[in-house]
Motif scaffolding. Structure first.
Motif, short mmCIF file in Angstrom:
data_model
loop_
_atom_site.label_atom_id
_atom_site.label_comp_id
_atom_site.label_asym_id
_atom_site.label_seq_id
_atom_site.Cartn_x
_atom_site.Cartn_y
_atom_site.Cartn_z
N ALA A 190 -65.68 15.50 70.01
CA ALA A 190 -67.17 15.09 69.73
C ALA A 190 -68.08 15.73 70.59
O ALA A 190 -69.29 16.19 70.37
CB ALA A 190 -67.36 13.55 69.64
N SER B 214 -70.49 11.71 65.42
CA SER B 214 -69.48 12.01 66.20
C SER B 214 -69.52 11.61 67.49
O SER B 214 -68.51 11.03 67.99
CB SER B 214 -68.86 13.31 65.88
N LEU C 129 -61.30 18.97 64.73
CA LEU C 129 -61.65 17.85 64.14
C LEU C 129 -60.29 17.62 63.21
O LEU C 129 -59.83 16.59 62.98
CB LEU C 129 -62.85 17.64 63.18
N THR D 19 -68.01 7.83 70.16
CA THR D 19 -66.99 8.13 71.18
C THR D 19 -67.30 8.46 72.47
O THR D 19 -66.23 8.02 73.32
CB THR D 19 -66.19 9.24 70.54
N LEU E 1 -60.36 12.97 69.43
CA LEU E 1 -61.73 12.79 69.06
C LEU E 1 -62.88 12.76 69.77
O LEU E 1 -64.02 13.44 69.69
CB LEU E 1 -61.77 12.03 67.79
N SER F 33 -73.08 8.79 59.65
CA SER F 33 -71.83 9.24 59.61
C SER F 33 -71.32 9.89 58.05
O SER F 33 -70.87 10.78 57.87
CB SER F 33 -70.94 8.24 59.94
#
Length: 383
Positions: free
Chosen positions: A150, A59, A121, A63, A146, A260
């Protein structure tokens, strides 16, 4: 966004967690015996060493960039404040309810550590995609939301496995006080002057530092989730590493995608374990109702009020940007239920699993109210 629509949107993630908790509860029943105590112990180890680090790492690396880090510099401070203030509120709950000593760490942990991962989330994308959302275009809202989550999740994981873990460990296993000198009659008497010379100021300071160091489990400072967060930050902030691992055209994207994929299993496994531990708790945890009420009031009343004052004060001083979504995520960090990882911590300690599960169950059952009322007010406040 209408109040009814907001209520439905805010309740969906809580209902999902309660459904998975119920499944874990069913699997732990004696007649089913799939999620028994040994199975939960092994699952906790897998979550601790594999799934949680994968969730944090994937995560965060996808990002976080240098630009976003500069913009979100206040978020780690904000998360730390939620932990510190929550710890103080937990201490107040202990003083008022006077629970058994083995519950002190659990109470402080439940008040200090919030669910900064799977709850936001689910909540943020749901709100972003709802009609009439005050955060603008759904796609842009979800993308930046998001990213905020994260970083929040990664920072929260670091604080949980350094600050909260060791705090719960010290409160659960307080060192017994032992006299510096022996009291046995066979021990020779030492003159006070000699004692003062032997145990001077420097010796006392050294002794206290060593005692404090022994109480802290240094291994947990570099727990798997912490290491994963540091690696992910390096990948996100170093352009060369980011091009190699992140994105559809990255040469080594299969590594990132594999991590992931593993991370996606963390949330359901943690929730199943909580459901399994709940069975033991309902059979006789013996936890006081006043303790549960105290944790609920601390997390859902006092902590959000404090959060509003802190975030609005930071915005007034220019420490936080005026972006509504960013402010909303900062405020949301003060109102989420206790972290699921607390169940893993008590499982690793081998003590307090049932009591922790009962507290988690009731706080998540009441979260549907808290995560409807407070987000409504937060959106009105930042819009």
């Amino acid at each position: 966004m209408k109040l009814l629509d907001l209520f439905i949107t805010s309740s969906i993630p809580v209902v999902k967690i309660l459904v998975i908790t119920a499944i874990g509860f069913y699997l732990a029943l004696d007649r089913v015996n799939i999620l028994n105590q040994d199975a939960r112990k092994h699952l906790n180890n897998i979550v601790f060493y594999v799934f949680s680090p994968s969730l944090v790492g994937s995560s965060l690396s996808e990002t976080i960039t240098y630009e976003s880090m500069v913009k979100m510099w206040f978020m780690p401070i904000n998360v730390l404040l939620t932990f510190i203030i929550g710890s103080f509120l937990g201490w107040i709950v202990i003083k008022i309810t006077k629970p058994p000593s083995h519950l002190h760490g659990i109470i402080v942990g439940c008040c200090a550590a919030g669910n900064l991962g799977n709850m936001p989330l689910i909540i943020i994308p749901a709100i972003c995609n709802e009609k009439g959302s005050p955060f603008g275009d759904p796609e842009t809202c979800e993308k930046y939301g998001l990213g905020y989550i994260a970083l929040s999740m990664a920072v929260g994981a670091i604080y949980i496995w350094t600050y909260v873990y060791n705090l719960m460990r010290m409160l659960a296993n307080p060192d017994r006080e032992t006299p510096i000198l022996g009291t046995s009659s066979t021990m020779p008497l030492i003159p006070p002057k000699h004692v003062e010379e032997q145990f001077g100021t420097w010796s006392k300071i050294k002794q206290r530092v060593c005692s404090a160091a022994e109480k802290i489990n240094l291994r947990t400072i570099f727990a798997p989730s912490t290491i994963a967060a540091l690696i992910a930050l390096a990948i996100g902030l170093v352009p060369t590493l980011r091009k190699l691992l992140v994105g559809n055209t990255a040469p080594l994207r299969v590594l990132g995608e594999s991590v992931s994929l593993l991370g996606e299993g963390a949330i359901p496994l943690l929730t199943l374990i909580v459901g399994g531990n709940l069975l033991r708790g309902l059979r006789g945890s013996g936890i006081q109702r006043s303790v549960i009420l105290g944790v609920v009031v601390a997390r859902y009343v006092l902590l959000p009020i404090t959060g509003v004052l802190i975030v609005q004060g930071a915005h007034h001083l220019g420490l936080v940007t005026s972006e509504p979504l960013y402010q909303f995520v900062l405020l949301l960090q003060y109102v989420v239920p206790p972290a699921m990882n607390l169940g893993t911590i008590t499982q690793l300690f081998g003590s307090g699993e049932s009591e922790c599960s009962v507290i988690l169950f009731w706080t998540y059952a009441l979260a549907s109210v808290s995560l409807t009322v407070w987000p409504t007010f937060f959106m009105w406040l930042v819009a």
